[in-house]
Design an enzyme around this catalytic site. Structure first.
Site, PDB file in Angstrom:
ATOM      1  N   ASP A   1      11.391   5.293 -44.849  1.00 41.24           N
ATOM      2  CA  ASP A   1      11.201   5.562 -46.262  1.00 41.24           C
ATOM      3  C   ASP A   1      10.930   4.238 -46.974  1.00 41.24           C
ATOM      4  O   ASP A   1      11.205   3.159 -46.444  1.00 41.24           O
ATOM      5  CB  ASP A   1      12.440   6.235 -46.857  1.00 41.24           C
ATOM      6  CG  ASP A   1      12.157   6.922 -48.185  1.00 41.24           C
ATOM      7  OD1 ASP A   1      10.970   7.039 -48.541  1.00 41.24           O
ATOM      8  OD2 ASP A   1      13.116   7.324 -48.861  1.00 41.24           O
TER       9      ASP A   1
ATOM     10  N   GLU B   1       6.333   2.678 -48.361  1.00 39.55           N
ATOM     11  CA  GLU B   1       6.468   3.734 -47.355  1.00 39.55           C
ATOM     12  C   GLU B   1       5.747   3.365 -46.058  1.00 39.55           C
ATOM     13  O   GLU B   1       6.280   3.558 -44.963  1.00 39.55           O
ATOM     14  CB  GLU B   1       5.924   5.043 -47.920  1.00 39.55           C
ATOM     15  CG  GLU B   1       6.809   5.653 -48.996  1.00 39.55           C
ATOM     16  CD  GLU B   1       6.106   6.719 -49.818  1.00 39.55           C
ATOM     17  OE1 GLU B   1       6.801   7.443 -50.556  1.00 39.55           O
ATOM     18  OE2 GLU B   1       4.859   6.831 -49.740  1.00 39.55           O
TER      19      GLU B   1
ATOM     20  N   ASP C   1       9.562  11.665 -45.531  1.00 39.74           N
ATOM     21  CA  ASP C   1       9.405  12.561 -46.670  1.00 39.74           C
ATOM     22  C   ASP C   1       8.191  12.192 -47.522  1.00 39.74           C
ATOM     23  O   ASP C   1       8.024  12.728 -48.623  1.00 39.74           O
ATOM     24  CB  ASP C   1      10.678  12.602 -47.529  1.00 39.74           C
ATOM     25  CG  ASP C   1      11.051  11.245 -48.105  1.00 39.74           C
ATOM     26  OD1 ASP C   1      10.168  10.544 -48.615  1.00 39.74           O
ATOM     27  OD2 ASP C   1      12.241  10.892 -48.054  1.00 39.74           O
TER      28      ASP C   1
ATOM     29  N   ASP D   1      16.421   6.507 -46.614  1.00 38.36           N
ATOM     30  CA  ASP D   1      16.414   6.336 -48.067  1.00 38.36           C
ATOM     31  C   ASP D   1      17.503   5.371 -48.506  1.00 38.36           C
ATOM     32  O   ASP D   1      17.287   4.514 -49.378  1.00 38.36           O
ATOM     33  CB  ASP D   1      16.596   7.698 -48.739  1.00 38.36           C
ATOM     34  CG  ASP D   1      16.648   7.588 -50.250  1.00 38.36           C
ATOM     35  OD1 ASP D   1      15.597   7.324 -50.857  1.00 38.36           O
ATOM     36  OD2 ASP D   1      17.748   7.754 -50.819  1.00 38.36           O
TER      37      ASP D   1
ATOM     38  N   HIS E   1     -17.320 -20.980 -47.064  1.00 37.48           N
ATOM     39  CA  HIS E   1     -18.513 -20.642 -46.287  1.00 37.48           C
ATOM     40  C   HIS E   1     -19.301 -21.899 -45.911  1.00 37.48           C
ATOM     41  O   HIS E   1     -19.106 -22.985 -46.476  1.00 37.48           O
ATOM     42  CB  HIS E   1     -19.407 -19.695 -47.080  1.00 37.48           C
ATOM     43  CG  HIS E   1     -19.915 -20.311 -48.362  1.00 37.48           C
ATOM     44  ND1 HIS E   1     -20.968 -21.199 -48.406  1.00 37.48           N
ATOM     45  CD2 HIS E   1     -19.498 -20.156 -49.643  1.00 37.48           C
ATOM     46  CE1 HIS E   1     -21.188 -21.573 -49.655  1.00 37.48           C
ATOM     47  NE2 HIS E   1     -20.305 -20.957 -50.425  1.00 37.48           N
TER      48      HIS E   1
ATOM     49  N   GLU F   1     -17.649 -15.256 -55.620  1.00 40.69           N
ATOM     50  CA  GLU F   1     -17.722 -16.476 -56.410  1.00 40.69           C
ATOM     51  C   GLU F   1     -17.898 -16.160 -57.894  1.00 40.69           C
ATOM     52  O   GLU F   1     -18.282 -15.045 -58.275  1.00 40.69           O
ATOM     53  CB  GLU F   1     -18.880 -17.356 -55.902  1.00 40.69           C
ATOM     54  CG  GLU F   1     -19.080 -18.676 -56.637  1.00 40.69           C
ATOM     55  CD  GLU F   1     -17.857 -19.588 -56.623  1.00 40.69           C
ATOM     56  OE1 GLU F   1     -16.867 -19.260 -57.312  1.00 40.69           O
ATOM     57  OE2 GLU F   1     -17.903 -20.629 -55.944  1.00 40.69           O
TER      58      GLU F   1
END
Length: 389
Positions: free
Chosen positions: A7, A48, A72, A122, A197, A271
């Site tokens: 949970d 979750e 759940d 839970d 890059h 960019e």
């Protein structure tokens, strides 16, 4: 066979979030493992999925071959069962991570259960969310505001230089449980390996290159290949994300091939939009709009004509950073982008003002490394490394 109940929750959605997971034996008579963790700020669905991932990881550590997952969360159960498509961008990497874990077992089933039947998980999730106050108290006692200590460590960068932190040359060494220096952050950080890059024709001519889409030059492709080879030697990278512009995609594709990982494009890593100044040199832009250009150089809230401001860039980059920390906790993530988004991530990690954007130099195909902790801490380990080129 083992049974996993998991949970997650968020007080605010998004807000302080945590997950809980418990692994039972096949008769659900004996607890074999428990997992819980405070995640910082995240959504219910992220928490979750993190609970599911923790439960599957614990099952693998126990050597289980068959797993029955009970949750759940209708969303997670239906998506992992293949009946619902994962549409939200933030959920795709988490679902992929869970599926990779599922593939390591002989059989995994998913069943929805009412919340009252998931009380153990839970409770663990709520205990994790309760840890938020403890984390805040520890940080308050141990450290100054997030990132400020790291400023001293690389103050030369803010002053306008290139910094290579010696201990960080092995940029993808395993992430430790404590932050370097004096930040006081605890837990395993998300380590972002920030790769600029390779060369394009516009970068050769030192022209503003924002939303334009020039390809890599031959040298740019060589730079991308060398960076990819270095990253492959280091290993330990869990995911690759990049700007959707071609120069970043080409650079990221080389790394993806070397590492055997898919590349995911994130628009937030694009960019800056330089508007009317796109393709101009610094001098040409200054001659075209002398007063505006002078003000723009010192005011991050001021956009280029027809473009966007650095404050707007920071807003979308910060959203990417939050998503990556939530989706890849304690992992190394390669981020292939451009000068401004990378500088912005370093600025966020250092907790410093916009002067960093104007004073820090980043070479083509250079690597920088920033770490972000779920409790808000951050640090910078490397700036502008080009030793592999």
């Amino acid at each position: 066979m083992v049974i996993v109940e998991a949970d997650g929750g968020s007080r605010g959605n998004p807000g302080p979030a945590g997950y809980g997971a418990v692994v039972w034996d096949a008769d659900r008579a004996r607890v074999l493992a428990e997992r819980k963790e405070f995640l910082g700020v995240a959504t219910n669905n992220v928490a979750e999925y993190r609970g599911l991932i923790a439960g599957l990881e614990a099952s693998a550590e126990l050597g289980a071959r068959e797993v029955a997952v009970r949750m759940d969360s209708k969303l997670v159960v239906e998506q992992m069962s293949g009946r619902w498509k994962v549409k939200h961008e933030a959920m795709i990497p988490l679902a992929d991570r869970a599926r990779r874990l599922v593939a390591g077992f002989d059989r995994v089933s998913f069943t929805w259960i009412p919340r009252k039947e998931n009380s153990h998980a839970d409770r663990l999730a709520n205990e994790a969310m309760d840890d938020a106050d403890t984390v805040a108290e520890v940080r308050s006692a141990l450290t100054a505001p997030a990132g400020t200590a790291a400023v001293g460590d690389i103050s030369a960068a803010v002053a306008g230089g290139v910094v290579e932190v010696p201990e960080a040359v092995a940029a993808t060494t395993p992430v430790t449980g404590y932050a370097p220096g004096w930040t006081g952050a605890v837990g395993r950080p998300t380590r972002l390996l920030l790769l600029r890059h390779g060369q394009t024709e516009l970068s050769v001519q030192r022209r503003y290159s924002g939303r334009g889409n020039p390809p890599l030059t031959e040298l740019g492709r060589e730079q991308a290949a060398k960076a990819a080879a270095m990253l492959a030697r280091k290993g330990g990278i869990e995911a690759i994300v990049c700007s959707p512009l071609s120069r970043a995609r080409e650079t990221a594709a080389a790394a993806g091939q070397a590492l055997g990982l898919p590349v995911r494009e994130l628009p937030g890593l694009t960019e800056t939009d330089f508007g009317a100044w796109e393709g101009m040199t610094f001098q040409e832009a200054r001659d075209h709009d002398p007063e505006l250009h002078a003000r723009w150089l010192g005011d991050p809230s001021l956009p280029a004509p027809g473009g966007e401001s650095f404050d707007q860039v920071r807003e979308r980059v910060e959203a990417v950073r939050r998503d990556l920390v939530a989706m890849y906790p304690g992992a190394n993530v390669l981020v292939v982008s451009h000068v401004t988004p990378i500088k912005t991530l370093l600025q966020l990690a250092l907790g410093v003002g916009p002067s960093l954007l104007y004073r820090l130099h980043l070479d083509l195909a250079s690597l920088s490394v920033a770490e972000f902790y779920s409790d808000g801490g951050s640090s910078v380990r490397l700036v502008n490394d080009t030793s592999y080129l």
